[in-house]
Design a protein around this motif. Structure first.
Motif, mmCIF file in Angstrom:
data_model
loop_
_atom_site.group_PDB
_atom_site.id
_atom_site.type_symbol
_atom_site.label_atom_id
_atom_site.label_comp_id
_atom_site.label_asym_id
_atom_site.label_seq_id
_atom_site.Cartn_x
_atom_site.Cartn_y
_atom_site.Cartn_z
ATOM 1 N N ALA A 273 0.740 -1.795 0.324
ATOM 2 C CA ALA A 273 -0.064 0.164 0.113
ATOM 3 C C ALA A 273 0.875 1.448 0.350
ATOM 4 C CB ALA A 273 -0.568 -0.146 0.926
ATOM 5 N N PRO A 274 1.754 1.211 0.986
ATOM 6 C CA PRO A 274 2.463 2.910 0.783
ATOM 7 C C PRO A 274 3.679 2.839 -0.520
ATOM 8 C CG PRO A 274 3.107 1.389 3.094
ATOM 9 C CD PRO A 274 2.259 0.725 2.163
ATOM 10 N N LEU A 275 3.763 1.706 -0.816
ATOM 11 C CA LEU A 275 4.638 2.087 -2.254
ATOM 12 C C LEU A 275 3.896 2.381 -3.700
ATOM 13 C CD1 LEU A 275 6.482 -1.177 -1.594
ATOM 14 C CD2 LEU A 275 7.335 1.513 -2.100
ATOM 15 N N LEU A 276 2.561 1.799 -3.616
ATOM 16 C CA LEU A 276 1.181 2.197 -4.089
ATOM 17 C C LEU A 276 1.007 3.622 -4.235
ATOM 18 C CD1 LEU A 276 -1.423 -1.578 -4.117
ATOM 19 C CD2 LEU A 276 0.483 -0.505 -6.275
ATOM 20 N N VAL A 277 1.060 4.484 -3.201
ATOM 21 C CA VAL A 277 0.812 5.514 -3.358
ATOM 22 C C VAL A 277 1.956 6.266 -3.215
ATOM 23 C CG1 VAL A 277 0.050 7.259 -0.837
ATOM 24 C CG2 VAL A 277 -1.121 4.794 -0.886
ATOM 25 N N LEU A 278 2.751 6.000 -2.766
ATOM 26 C CA LEU A 278 4.191 7.001 -3.310
ATOM 27 C C LEU A 278 4.407 6.681 -4.772
ATOM 28 C CD1 LEU A 278 7.052 7.676 -2.656
ATOM 29 C CD2 LEU A 278 8.184 5.351 -2.858
ATOM 30 N N SER A 279 3.758 5.931 -5.713
ATOM 31 C CA SER A 279 4.338 5.389 -7.096
ATOM 32 C C SER A 279 2.918 6.336 -7.621
ATOM 33 C CB SER A 279 4.183 4.313 -7.903
ATOM 34 O OG SER A 279 3.542 3.486 -6.942
ATOM 35 N N CYS A 280 1.841 6.453 -7.224
ATOM 36 C CA CYS A 280 0.689 7.182 -7.159
ATOM 37 C C CYS A 280 0.961 8.727 -7.080
ATOM 38 C CB CYS A 280 -0.469 7.611 -6.997
ATOM 39 S SG CYS A 280 -1.269 5.248 -7.638
ATOM 40 N N TRP A 281 1.757 9.054 -6.461
ATOM 41 C CA TRP A 281 2.003 10.715 -5.389
ATOM 42 C C TRP A 281 3.092 10.989 -7.018
ATOM 43 C CZ3 TRP A 281 0.435 14.305 -3.319
ATOM 44 C CH2 TRP A 281 0.511 15.579 -3.291
ATOM 45 N N LEU A 282 4.481 10.194 -7.009
ATOM 46 C CA LEU A 282 5.263 11.163 -8.246
ATOM 47 C C LEU A 282 4.875 10.963 -9.736
ATOM 48 C CD1 LEU A 282 7.769 9.201 -7.003
ATOM 49 C CD2 LEU A 282 7.722 11.326 -6.929
ATOM 50 N N LEU A 283 3.944 10.719 -10.261
ATOM 51 C CA LEU A 283 3.557 10.298 -11.502
ATOM 52 C C LEU A 283 3.491 12.136 -12.070
ATOM 53 C CD1 LEU A 283 2.566 9.972 -14.293
ATOM 54 C CD2 LEU A 283 0.141 9.812 -13.611
ATOM 55 N N PRO A 284 2.392 12.681 -10.766
ATOM 56 C CA PRO A 284 1.935 14.269 -11.265
ATOM 57 C C PRO A 284 3.690 15.547 -10.904
ATOM 58 C CG PRO A 284 0.910 14.042 -8.989
ATOM 59 C CD PRO A 284 1.218 12.839 -10.146
ATOM 60 N N LEU A 285 4.131 14.705 -10.356
ATOM 61 C CA LEU A 285 5.726 15.374 -9.445
ATOM 62 C C LEU A 285 6.599 15.432 -10.791
ATOM 63 C CD1 LEU A 285 6.260 14.769 -5.685
ATOM 64 C CD2 LEU A 285 4.721 16.283 -7.109
ATOM 65 N N MET A 286 6.503 14.167 -11.172
ATOM 66 C CA MET A 286 7.016 13.844 -13.085
ATOM 67 C C MET A 286 6.910 14.775 -13.666
ATOM 68 S SD MET A 286 8.325 9.559 -12.752
ATOM 69 C CE MET A 286 6.664 9.448 -12.907
ATOM 70 N N ILE A 287 5.989 14.800 -13.893
ATOM 71 C CA ILE A 287 5.233 15.820 -14.727
ATOM 72 C C ILE A 287 5.401 17.153 -15.055
ATOM 73 C CG2 ILE A 287 3.050 16.562 -16.070
ATOM 74 C CD1 ILE A 287 1.574 13.885 -15.785
ATOM 75 N N MET A 288 5.386 17.415 -13.750
ATOM 76 C CA MET A 288 5.673 18.986 -13.079
ATOM 77 C C MET A 288 7.054 19.555 -13.452
ATOM 78 S SD MET A 288 3.277 19.724 -9.649
ATOM 79 C CE MET A 288 4.787 20.949 -9.441
ATOM 80 N N ALA A 289 7.728 18.623 -13.027
ATOM 81 C CA ALA A 289 9.287 18.379 -13.369
ATOM 82 C C ALA A 289 10.002 18.479 -14.813
ATOM 83 C CB ALA A 289 10.148 17.060 -12.765
ATOM 84 N N SER A 290 9.288 17.890 -15.781
ATOM 85 C CA SER A 290 9.893 18.101 -17.278
ATOM 86 C C SER A 290 9.366 18.826 -18.211
ATOM 87 C CB SER A 290 9.615 16.341 -17.870
ATOM 88 O OG SER A 290 9.573 15.243 -16.862
ATOM 89 N N GLN A 291 8.566 19.988 -17.376
ATOM 90 C CA GLN A 291 8.292 20.933 -18.336
ATOM 91 C C GLN A 291 9.259 21.393 -18.866
ATOM 92 O OE1 GLN A 291 4.577 22.997 -17.033
ATOM 93 N NE2 GLN A 291 4.325 21.882 -15.624
ATOM 94 N N ASN A 292 9.853 21.899 -18.170
ATOM 95 C CA ASN A 292 10.442 22.996 -18.256
ATOM 96 C C ASN A 292 11.719 22.781 -19.555
ATOM 97 O OD1 ASN A 292 12.231 25.659 -18.806
ATOM 98 N ND2 ASN A 292 13.519 25.566 -17.910
ATOM 99 N N HIS A 293 12.669 21.360 -19.405
ATOM 100 C CA HIS A 293 13.078 21.180 -20.652
ATOM 101 C C HIS A 293 12.117 20.080 -21.772
ATOM 102 C CE1 HIS A 293 13.178 16.926 -20.883
ATOM 103 N NE2 HIS A 293 12.520 16.719 -19.512
ATOM 104 N N LEU A 294 10.905 20.754 -21.767
ATOM 105 C CA LEU A 294 10.616 20.092 -22.722
ATOM 106 C C LEU A 294 9.873 21.225 -23.753
ATOM 107 C CD1 LEU A 294 8.406 17.169 -22.284
ATOM 108 C CD2 LEU A 294 10.215 17.187 -23.695
ATOM 109 N N GLU A 295 10.173 22.278 -22.697
ATOM 110 C CA GLU A 295 9.585 23.757 -23.531
ATOM 111 C C GLU A 295 9.765 23.945 -25.253
ATOM 112 O OE1 GLU A 295 7.132 26.525 -22.764
ATOM 113 O OE2 GLU A 295 7.759 25.530 -20.746
ATOM 114 N N GLN A 296 10.862 23.512 -25.855
ATOM 115 C CA GLN A 296 11.320 24.286 -27.232
ATOM 116 C C GLN A 296 10.346 23.070 -28.474
ATOM 117 O OE1 GLN A 296 13.129 26.858 -27.810
ATOM 118 N NE2 GLN A 296 13.001 27.207 -25.097
ATOM 119 N N GLU A 297 10.286 21.883 -27.435
ATOM 120 C CA GLU A 297 9.517 20.680 -28.528
ATOM 121 C C GLU A 297 8.589 21.061 -28.607
ATOM 122 O OE1 GLU A 297 11.591 17.852 -28.724
ATOM 123 O OE2 GLU A 297 12.873 18.036 -27.540
ATOM 124 N N PRO A 298 8.391 20.790 -29.835
ATOM 125 C CA PRO A 298 6.716 20.332 -30.669
ATOM 126 C C PRO A 298 6.155 19.534 -30.115
ATOM 127 C CG PRO A 298 8.239 19.177 -32.477
ATOM 128 C CD PRO A 298 9.417 20.091 -31.268
#
Length: 459
Positions: A63-88
């Protein structure tokens, strides 16, 4: 279980149907919603399994590991925004697709109650990770890193498949709740030794055990930020989780199989902490620190006592949040200075004072200062190891001393010192980055108040 997996899969059409300007807001908001729903898995129950279906079961370990993996998905998306800025826009969509494809497999692997399904999900996480590293990495060496990752994982997991089939032949079922009732035969034959070794080896490579860890620093250094967060926070935990599950099935003490693993893990914790003091590359330093923390987890799971399991569980969750946060911080530095070398990114505290606060907090949790859950976990593991053999205190004590020293070294090198002459102007830290750090830090602070949520003990 399905009410989390189905929305996660439905993120894929959302990516392709969102208009350009709403792409990031839609995916981040929707995945945060899924993370909020996943918190219901932490509710205490008197039953050994929650959501017991023919193919999934969620207990206190998963259960804790499942919650951790769900919690980290939005954080990964947020962290990737800047370096994908120039991409089509199409490339952004493809990147998000690869990122979200990992998620159902990780959720399946952490909740599977059937050993074969667990194996399939465990292996399937490899493919999107490989695509992330070899396509979105920043340097040509990423192909080499991808090959290392692929062959280490494949070479170790083919014996696991054969051992699972052998187990199925012996027992007649691969259903976890049934396998718990089956006691392994007390034979000291070569076959039982080889099969238990094969069962453990794949997870030892994933965890990684010292000696089988060479793919990890390479993969971390070459991966984009989302790939690094995914590797450090979730895929390493798959190794620890697999060991916890498998050790219930095999009798380690009869074949003395746990001795080499505990010795290697503790020696590895010591050695990788020492390696960290000599690193010049920031991401490589954080990657090696992950190896040393997971070494403690491997050693604890090999002892198989209640205390050790509980310590390993808490350390896995807190390390997942801490190392992910450190990679995010390293990435914010990298996006501004375009260099990971510690000597070229010195003295950033006067330029980014608020980021320096996050650096301080992340480093303090990494070196396990009281009252963090990291300290609680490390103390629990050290006590369990000391109870097993008093000599281990020498190894664990030195490892923790070295951990504190390389963490402080990392803090001093990035934040203090004279500013290098080539840094003339630097962009300010954005609200997105502060939110990202806060969402890593808030769960850590809240878990201090109630660590039994993640301790793996039935509440």
């Amino acid at each position: 279980m399905l009410k989390i997996i189905t929305p996660t899969i439905m993120l894929l059409p959302l990516i392709f149907l969102s208009p350009r300007k709403h792409l990031w807001t839609n995916t981040t908001g929707y995945s945060l919603l899924i993370a909020a729903i996943s918190l219901q898995w932490l509710t205490p129950t008197y039953y050994p399994n929650k959501g017991l279906t023919p193919w999934t079961s969620i207990d206190q370990i998963s259960a804790p590991l499942l919650v951790l993996s769900c919690w980290l998905l939005p954080l990964m998306i947020m962290a990737s925004q800047n370096h994908l800025e120039q991409e089509p826009i199409t490339r952004k969509r493809i990147f998000l697709t690869t990122l979200i494809l990992v998620q159902p497999f990780i959720l399946l692997a952490f909740s599977a109650s059937e050993l074969m399904l667990f194996y399939i999900a465990f292996e399937a996480t490899l493919i999107p990770t490989l695509i992330l590293i070899t396509r979105w990495g920043s340097q040509p060496e990423r192909l080499n890193a991808g090959i290392y990752l692929l062959f280490y994982t494949l070479a170790s997991s083919l014996p696991l498949l054969i051992a699972i089939l052998h187990l199925h032949n012996q027992v007649g079922t691969l259903y976890f709740p049934m396998l718990k009732l089956y006691h392994p035969p007390m034979t000291n034959s070569w076959t039982s030794l080889a099969s238990s070794l094969a069962l453990l080896l794949a997870f030892m490579v994933k965890a990684p055990l010292y000696g089988l860890h060479l793919w990890l620093p390479k993969a971390h250094v070459e991966a984009p930020i989302a790939g690094s967060m995914l590797l450090a926070a979730l895929l390493l935990k798959l190794g620890g989780y697999g060991i916890m599950r498998i050790t219930l099935l095999i009798n380690l003490s009869s074949s003395n199989l746990h001795y080499p693993f505990i010795i290697l893990a503790l020696w590895g914790a010591l050695m990788t902490s020492a390696i960290c003091l000599r690193q010049i590359d920031l991401k490589s330093l954080i990657a090696y620190s992950s190896v040393s923390h997971m070494g403690l987890v491997v050693a604890a799971t090999m002892i198989q006592t209640q205390w050790a399991f509980s310590g390993a569980m808490i350390l896995m969750i807190s390390h997942g949040l801490t190392s992910s946060m450190l990679f995010c911080l390293a990435n914010t530095n990298y996006e501004r200075t375009h260099s990971r070398i510690l000597l070229l990114t010195r003295g950033l505290q006067p330029l980014l004072p608020l980021m320096a606060t996050w650096w301080l907090l992340a480093n303090l949790t990494n070196m396990a200062i009281p009252p963090t859950t990291n300290l609680m976990a490390e103390l629990t593991i050290i006590i369990a190891l000391f109870n097993w053999s008093p000599l281990t205190i020498l190894l664990t004590g030195t490892a923790i001393l070295l951990t504190a020293s390389y963490t402080l070294y990392m803090l001093m090198m990035t934040q203090r010192g004279t500013l290098p002459s080539h840094i003339t102007s630097i962009q300010n830290s954005s609200t997105r980055e502060h939110l990202l750090m806060a969402l890593h830090m808030i769960p850590m602070i809240l878990l201090i108040l109630k660590p039994e949520l993640i301790s793996g003990i039935p509440v």
